[in-house]
Design an enzyme around this catalytic site. Structure first.
Site, PDB file in Angstrom:
ATOM      1  N   HIS A  94       4.522  -1.880  -3.112  1.00  0.00           N
ATOM      2  CA  HIS A  94       3.894  -2.997  -3.453  1.00  0.00           C
ATOM      3  C   HIS A  94       3.769  -4.104  -2.400  1.00  0.00           C
ATOM      4  CE1 HIS A  94       3.670  -2.287  -8.344  1.00  0.00           C
ATOM      5  NE2 HIS A  94       3.032  -1.396  -7.649  1.00  0.00           N
ATOM      6  N   GLU A 137      -3.524  -1.390  -7.631  1.00  0.00           N
ATOM      7  CA  GLU A 137      -3.582  -2.533  -8.657  1.00  0.00           C
ATOM      8  C   GLU A 137      -3.938  -3.628  -7.752  1.00  0.00           C
ATOM      9  OE1 GLU A 137      -0.140  -1.339  -8.327  1.00  0.00           O
ATOM     10  OE2 GLU A 137       0.229  -0.267 -10.217  1.00  0.00           O
TER      11      GLU A 137
END
Length: 324
Positions: free
Chosen positions: A37, A106
């Site tokens: 991430h 995402e």
């Protein structure tokens, strides 16, 4: 059945995660998965180290356990050719010990860096591009590819592993499961057992049929969330860190951690158990392992937010003899 341990860059600093990896290997886990991430799902007290340099350190720190991402998204910030090169290099250095997982991503990994956040259908098409580019490069081909979004111009990898790196695809719906069936060595999902059986397995098999592949050769992995502690309230309190992932859907254009944390405040404490298993009994964890084995999964990967991660890892390690 294999046991996997998830190491969350969102929740712990990289050095602490290396301790978790060493503990997982010592406890008998078969695999370690790590998040990839840019922003975390939380703000207060959060971390978010870079996964790729950490992978090399984690592999060097350990001897046998398989380690890879879950997941690496090729939506904007990562070109699939760069993903292919990175994991081919890791695979060459640590044969048979590396995996790479692709998915539709995402917003928190793309928008902070100035990339767009397209709808799911567009991200799925980019995922297909990525699977085809990575496969071509890992096969040693000269890849001259013009896809829906991603392109390569006579690209070739000059360092390849002796053993192929497994390519996994992660998804929670039938459309992504179908992509996994066409391209992946393994399919990772968060979906519950019933959804997996009734919706995802048929789609996985359809995708495999489209590519003339045997679906039984595709590994099935379930990411399973758990918080384990001696005191129930302590276990439940630890879930708060992940309530942002309950308040924000993967498709949502929400990427600023303070905003995610603010939205998480709308999730009442009595609903936190919907995030995963909250328990004081390690037997509940064993029951989850048994349930997923019976459902046909090849591996269960534990995303633990337990207050004492080392204690959880050791406790699950005591169950390893029961999972073989």
């Amino acid at each position: 059945m294999d046991l996997g341990c998830f190491t969350a860059h969102e929740q712990y600093p990289p050095g602490r995660l290396l301790e978790h990896v060493a503990a997982a290997e010592a406890a008998g886990f078969d695999a370690v998965w790590t998040s990839d991430h840019f922003h975390p799902w939380w703000h207060t007290g959060a971390e978010c180290g870079a996964a790729w340099p950490w992978l090399g350190s984690a592999l060097e720190r350990t001897d046998d356990v398989r380690i890879g991402t879950g997941v690496t998204a090729t939506v904007g910030r990562y070109h699939p050719g760069l993903v292919a090169q990175t994991f081919a290099t890791l695979g060459a250095m640590y044969p048979g010990r590396v995996h790479c997982t692709l998915a539709t991503g995402e917003a928190l990994n793309e928008k902070p860096l100035g990339y767009d956040w397209p709808p799911y259908a567009e991200r799925r098409r980019r995922l297909i591009d990525a699977c085809e580019i990575v496969r071509s490069l890992w096969n040693g081909e000269v890849c001259d590819y013009e896809g829906h979004h991603w392109e390569t111009d006579d690209a070739k990898l000059y360092t390849l592993p002796d053993e192929p790196v497994p390519l996994y695809v992660a998804g929670n719906g039938p459309e992504t499961a179908r992509v996994a069936g066409r391209y992946a060595d393994g399919f990772l999902t968060l979906a519950d057992v019933e959804t997996y059986r009734t919706e995802l397995v048929p789609a996985l098999e359809e995708g495999a049929a489209e590519a003339d592949r045997n679906p039984e050769e595709i590994d099935r992995i379930r990411q399973f969330s758990v918080s384990y502690a001696e005191n129930y309230d302590d276990a439940l309190d630890a879930v708060e860190f992940w309530t942002g992932s309950m308040a924000v859907d993967f498709d949502d254009d929400v990427y600023h951690p303070p905003r995610i944390e603010q939205l998480a405040e709308t999730v009442p404490r009595e609903k936190w158990t919907e995030w995963g298993l909250v328990t004081t009994e390690i037997e509940d964890v064993r029951a989850a392992i048994d349930r997923h084995r019976e459902a046909g999964f090849d591996e269960i990967e534990f995303l633990s937010t337990s207050p004492d991660q080392e204690r959880f890892i050791e406790a699950v390690g005591s169950l390893t003899a029961m999972t073989s």
